[in-house]
Design a protein around this motif. Structure first.
Motif, PDB file in Angstrom:
ATOM      1  N   GLU A 200       0.477   8.990  -5.727  1.00  0.00           N
ATOM      2  CA  GLU A 200       0.763  10.406  -5.508  1.00  0.00           C
ATOM      3  C   GLU A 200       1.504  10.992  -6.697  1.00  0.00           C
ATOM      4  N   ALA A 201       2.450  10.216  -7.219  1.00  0.00           N
ATOM      5  CA  ALA A 201       3.183  10.708  -8.390  1.00  0.00           C
ATOM      6  C   ALA A 201       2.248  10.852  -9.588  1.00  0.00           C
ATOM      7  N   ARG A 202       1.360   9.835  -9.762  1.00  0.00           N
ATOM      8  CA  ARG A 202       0.415   9.919 -10.875  1.00  0.00           C
ATOM      9  C   ARG A 202      -0.549  11.078 -10.708  1.00  0.00           C
ATOM     10  N   VAL A 203      -1.006  11.287  -9.454  1.00  0.00           N
ATOM     11  CA  VAL A 203      -1.928  12.394  -9.203  1.00  0.00           C
ATOM     12  C   VAL A 203      -1.265  13.726  -9.504  1.00  0.00           C
TER      13      VAL A 203
ATOM     14  N   ALA B  24      -1.123  18.229 -12.849  1.00  0.00           N
ATOM     15  CA  ALA B  24      -0.395  19.207 -13.669  1.00  0.00           C
ATOM     16  C   ALA B  24      -0.943  19.239 -15.091  1.00  0.00           C
ATOM     17  N   GLU B  25      -1.268  18.028 -15.618  1.00  0.00           N
ATOM     18  CA  GLU B  25      -1.832  17.977 -16.971  1.00  0.00           C
ATOM     19  C   GLU B  25      -3.190  18.669 -17.018  1.00  0.00           C
ATOM     20  N   LEU B  26      -4.039  18.372 -15.997  1.00  0.00           N
ATOM     21  CA  LEU B  26      -5.363  18.986 -15.980  1.00  0.00           C
ATOM     22  C   LEU B  26      -5.267  20.493 -15.811  1.00  0.00           C
ATOM     23  N   GLU B  27      -4.357  20.921 -14.944  1.00  0.00           N
ATOM     24  CA  GLU B  27      -4.197  22.365 -14.766  1.00  0.00           C
ATOM     25  C   GLU B  27      -3.760  23.027 -16.063  1.00  0.00           C
TER      26      GLU B  27
ATOM     27  N   LEU C 299       0.826  -1.204   0.000  1.00  0.00           N
ATOM     28  CA  LEU C 299       0.000   0.000   0.000  1.00  0.00           C
ATOM     29  C   LEU C 299       0.861   1.255   0.000  1.00  0.00           C
ATOM     30  N   LYS C 300       1.963   1.204   0.750  1.00  0.00           N
ATOM     31  CA  LYS C 300       2.864   2.354   0.775  1.00  0.00           C
ATOM     32  C   LYS C 300       3.443   2.627  -0.613  1.00  0.00           C
ATOM     33  N   ARG C 301       3.883   1.547  -1.274  1.00  0.00           N
ATOM     34  CA  ARG C 301       4.419   1.720  -2.632  1.00  0.00           C
ATOM     35  C   ARG C 301       3.341   2.214  -3.589  1.00  0.00           C
ATOM     36  N   LEU C 302       2.115   1.656  -3.423  1.00  0.00           N
ATOM     37  CA  LEU C 302       1.018   2.090  -4.293  1.00  0.00           C
ATOM     38  C   LEU C 302       0.694   3.559  -4.066  1.00  0.00           C
ATOM     39  N   ASN C 303       0.683   3.988  -2.778  1.00  0.00           N
ATOM     40  CA  ASN C 303       0.404   5.396  -2.487  1.00  0.00           C
ATOM     41  C   ASN C 303       1.459   6.307  -3.106  1.00  0.00           C
TER      42      ASN C 303
END
Length: 590
Positions: free
Chosen positions: A336-339, A344-347, A328-332
Motif C-alpha cells: 500500500e505504501a509503495r502503491v 503519486a509519482e505517476l500522477e 501477508l499483512k506486513r506485505l499489504n
C-alpha cells in the motif's frame, strides 16, 4: 438315540431302581436295627412283657413292607425326574453332551450337537472331546477340565471344529456328574459364531476408524463430562510434543499446555461449551522445547436422549496460517505504501505530460497562425506573379495549416478532459442530442439524414463533457453514413440497462480487429481521402466516459454500420438541480 439316565440325587447320575433300592435298604436297615436293639434292651433289663417277641416280628414286618412301598414310590419319582431331565437334554436347542473325564470320550450327545457339528450320534460316541478342539487348544484342555474332577465347574469360550472343517465359536459351561458309574461332565455349548462375527466386525470397523483418525493431522479427542479421556488421536503427541499418556491421566493437562496469556481465553471457551453446548476459540500452546504453536479449537457436547453424555472436539494447528497471515499483512502494508508512492509519482508524471502536451499544442497555434497569415498575405499581394502553380501550392499550405490547427484543437480538448474539474448534474440528453444533430446537419446540406432520438433521456454527468461526448459520437455517425443512399443515425438507452446508451449509424462500418486499439489517439478506420478526421475523437470519448466511472465499446460491420455503446453510472449523487439541466441546445432542432 440311546436313553439318558440322570440320577435324582445331587452329584449322582444312575438308574431310578438303583437309587430307590438304596433308599429303601437304608430305611429298612435303620428301622430294623432300631427295633432289634430296643427290644433286646428290654429283654436284658427284664422289663420285657409277654408277647414282646411277637411285637418284634410285627415291627420287622412293618419295616419291610414300608421299605418296599418306599422303593416303589422313590423309583416312580426318580423315573419321572429322569424323563424330564432327558427331555431337557435331548430337546435343548443348544448342543449338549456328556464326556468321561478320564478319557474324554463322549458318553451322550443331543440332536443339537449333531446338527451344529455335522456328526451322527454314532460318530460322536466313537470320538473324544479333543477331536472337536483346534490343535492350538488341545494342550490346555486337560488343565481346564481338572477343576471338574473335584466338583467344580468350567465356563469359557472356545473354537470347535465341525465335520466340514469350519470353526464354530462356542461358549461352553460344564459341571461334574456321575453317569452309569463314570466320572463325567455335563456340558452345554452355545454357538456364538454370529455374536463373535458381529463383535469382530465392530472391532475391525473401530480399528479402521481409529487408523483413519490417527492418520489425520488434526487433534481429535473424546472425554466424559468430567474431562476424563476416552479417546485421543496420535496427533496430540505431534502437535503438543507430549506423550498421550499425560493427557489420558490428567483431565486438565491440555489447559496447562496453553500459553499463560491465552489461558483465560481457553477457560472462557470451556464455559461457553457448558453453557451453549459448543464453542470455538484460538489460542497458543507451549511445547516442552519452548516452541509456540497456534491452535484453532472446536468443541461440542454429545447428547443421548436429550442429555449430554460426553464431550469431544477437534483442534487444528494454524501456526503456519497465522504466520502467513502476519506476513501477508506486513506485505499489504508495504505494498500500500509503495502503491501510494508510485501513484503519486505517476500522477506527477501524468500532470507533467499533460501540462507539456497542453503547452506544446497551445504554443503551436501561434506559428500556425503566422504561416496562414503569411500565405494569405502572399496570395493577396503577389498572387498574380505566382501563377497558377504558385497559387495551388499556397492552397496546399493553407489546407495543411487548417488541418494542423484542427488537430491541435482536438489535442487541447483531449487534454482538457483530464485537467478540468467535474461538475456533475442532471442533463436532458435527448434535447442535447437533437441540438448536436441540428448543428451537424448544416455541414452536410445535401444529405437526407434521418435522425432518431429517444425522448426523456436524462444523464447525470458534466454538461460540457457530455456535450463533447455526444458531439464526437454523433459527428462520427453522421460523417460515416453521409455517403449511403438513406443515412440513418439513432441515439437511445439500451433496453436492459438504466445507465447504458448507444449511438448507431448505417454507414460505412469497418472491420473490428483490436477493440482496445480503437480508442487510442490517432487510430483511423478509413483513409483521409475517404473520410477526413483527426483520429482523436474516440480517444476523447473514452477519457470522458472513464472520468465518469463508466465504460465504452463498439461493434461494427463493413458496409452495414457501427454502434457505439457507453455507460455513465457516476455523478448521480452529485446532481445539482432536481430537474434536468437545460442548456442553450434545449431548443435545438433535429
Amino acid at each position: 438315540m440311546s436313553s439318558l439316565r440322570i440320577g435324582f440325587l445331587p452329584a449322582s447320575l444312575s438308574g431310578a431302581s438303583h437309587t430307590a433300592l438304596r433308599i429303601a435298604l437304608l430305611y429298612a436297615s435303620v428301622g430294623s436295627a432300631w427295633i432289634v436293639v430296643s427290644d433286646a434292651a428290654l429283654w436284658q433289663t427284664g422289663a420285657a412283657a409277654p408277647g414282646t417277641a411277637l411285637q418284634t416280628i410285627k415291627g420287622l414286618a412293618y419295616v419291610a413292607a414300608t421299605g418296599v412301598a418306599l422303593f416303589w414310590l422313590v423309583r416312580h419319582g426318580c423315573l419321572g425326574e429322569e424323563r424330564r431331565t432327558e427331555r431337557l437334554f435331548l430337546g435343548n436347542p443348544s448342543p449338549m453332551w456328556i464326556i468321561d473325564l478320564d478319557d474324554l470320550r463322549f458318553l451322550a450327545v443331543n440332536e443339537a450337537a449333531c446338527r451344529v457339528y455335522g456328526y451322527a450320534e454314532a460318530e460322536f460316541l466313537t470320538m473324544t472331546l479333543t477331536d472337536l478342539r483346534a490343535a492350538t487348544d488341545r494342550t490346555e484342555l486337560r488343565a481346564l477340565l481338572a477343576p471338574l474332577r473335584t466338583g467344580g465347574s468350567h465356563v469359557g469360550t472356545w473354537q470347535h471344529l465341525a465335520r466340514d472343517g469350519r470353526l464354530v465359536a462356542t461358549r461352553v459351561s460344564g459341571h461334574r456328574i456321575d453317569h452309569d458309574g463314570h466320572c463325567a461332565a455335563l456340558v452345554l455349548a452355545q454357538d456364538i459364531s454370529a455374536e463373535v462375527a458381529a463383535r469382530t466386525a465392530v472391532e475391525r470397523s473401530e480399528a479402521r476408524f481409529h487408523q483413519l483418525l490417527d492418520s489425520l493431522d488434526e487433534v481429535l479427542w473424546l472425554a466424559d463430562l468430567e474431562g476424563r479421556s476416552l479417546y485421543r488421536s496420535r496427533a496430540h503427541a505431534e502437535v503438543y510434543g507430549r506423550p498421550l499418556a499425560e493427557f489420558e491421566s490428567d483431565a486438565l493437562h491440555w489447559l496447562r499446555c496453553v500459553h499463560a496469556d491465552d489461558r483465560e481465553r481457553a477457560l472462557q471457551a470451556a464455559d461457553r461449551l457448558r453453557r451453549d453446548g459448543q464453542c470455538e476459540s484460538e489460542y497458543r500452546i507451549v511445547r516442552p522445547d519452548g516452541s509456540v504453536r497456534w491452535l484453532r479449537d472446536r468443541k461440542r457436547l454429545i447428547y443421548e436422549d436429550g442429555k449430554p453424555v460426553m464431550q469431544g472436539g477437534i483442534a487444528y494447528d494454524v501456526t503456519q496460517r497465522k504466520a502467513a497471515s502476519e506476513a501477508l499483512k506486513r506485505l499489504n502494508e508495504t505494498l500500500e505504501a509503495r502503491v501510494r508512492e508510485r501513484t503519486a509519482e505517476l500522477e506527477a508524471v501524468n500532470d507533467d505530460l499533460e501540462a507539456f502536451s497542453y503547452s506544446a499544442a497551445h504554443d503551436l497555434k501561434t506559428p500556425l497562425a503566422a504561416i496562414r497569415g503569411v500565405g494569405q498575405l502572399l496570395a493577396l499581394k503577389h498572387g498574380g506573379a505566382l501563377g497558377d502553380t504558385g497559387r495551388e501550392l499556397l492552397g496546399y499550405i493553407e489546407k495543411g495549416a487548417v488541418e494542423m490547427e484542427a488537430l491541435i484543437d482536438a489535442l487541447l480538448a483531449l487534454a482538457k478532459v483530464s485537467r478540468r474539474e467535474l461538475r456533475c448534474c442532471a442533463n436532458d440528453a435527448s434535447a442535447l442530442a437533437r441540438a448536436v444533430l441540428g448543428e451537424l446537419s448544416t455541414r452536410y446540406p445535401g444529405t437526407a439524414l434521418h435522425c432518431e432520438v429517444e425522448d426523456g433521456l436524462v444523464i447525470h454527468a458534466d454538461p460540457d463533457l457530455l456535450r463533447s461526448l455526444l458531439s464526437n459520437l454523433l459527428g462520427n455517425a453522421v460523417k460515416y453514413s453521409s455517403r449511403v443512399a438513406q443515412p440513418r443515425v439513432s441515439f437511445g438507452r439500451q433496453p436492459d440497462s438504466a445507465d447504458s446508451y448507444f449511438v448507431r449509424d448505417n454507414g460505412a462500418g469497418f472491420e473490428v480487429q483490436d477493440p482496445e486499439k480503437l480508442f487510442r489517439p490517432f487510430q483511423r478506420f478509413h483513409s483521409e481521402r475517404e473520410f477526413a478526421g483527426s483520429g482523436v475523437g474516440l480517444a476523447t470519448c473514452r477519457r470522458i466516459v472513464l472520468r465518469h466511472g463508466g465504460d465504452i465499446w463498439l461493434t461494427s460491420t463493413p458496409g452495414e454500420g457501427t454502434t457505439v455503446y457507453f455507460r455513465l453510472p457516476g455523478c448521480s449523487a452529485a446532481a445539482e438541480p432536481a430537474e434536468a439541466t437545460r442548456g442553450p441546445w434545449s431548443e435545438g432542432r433535429q
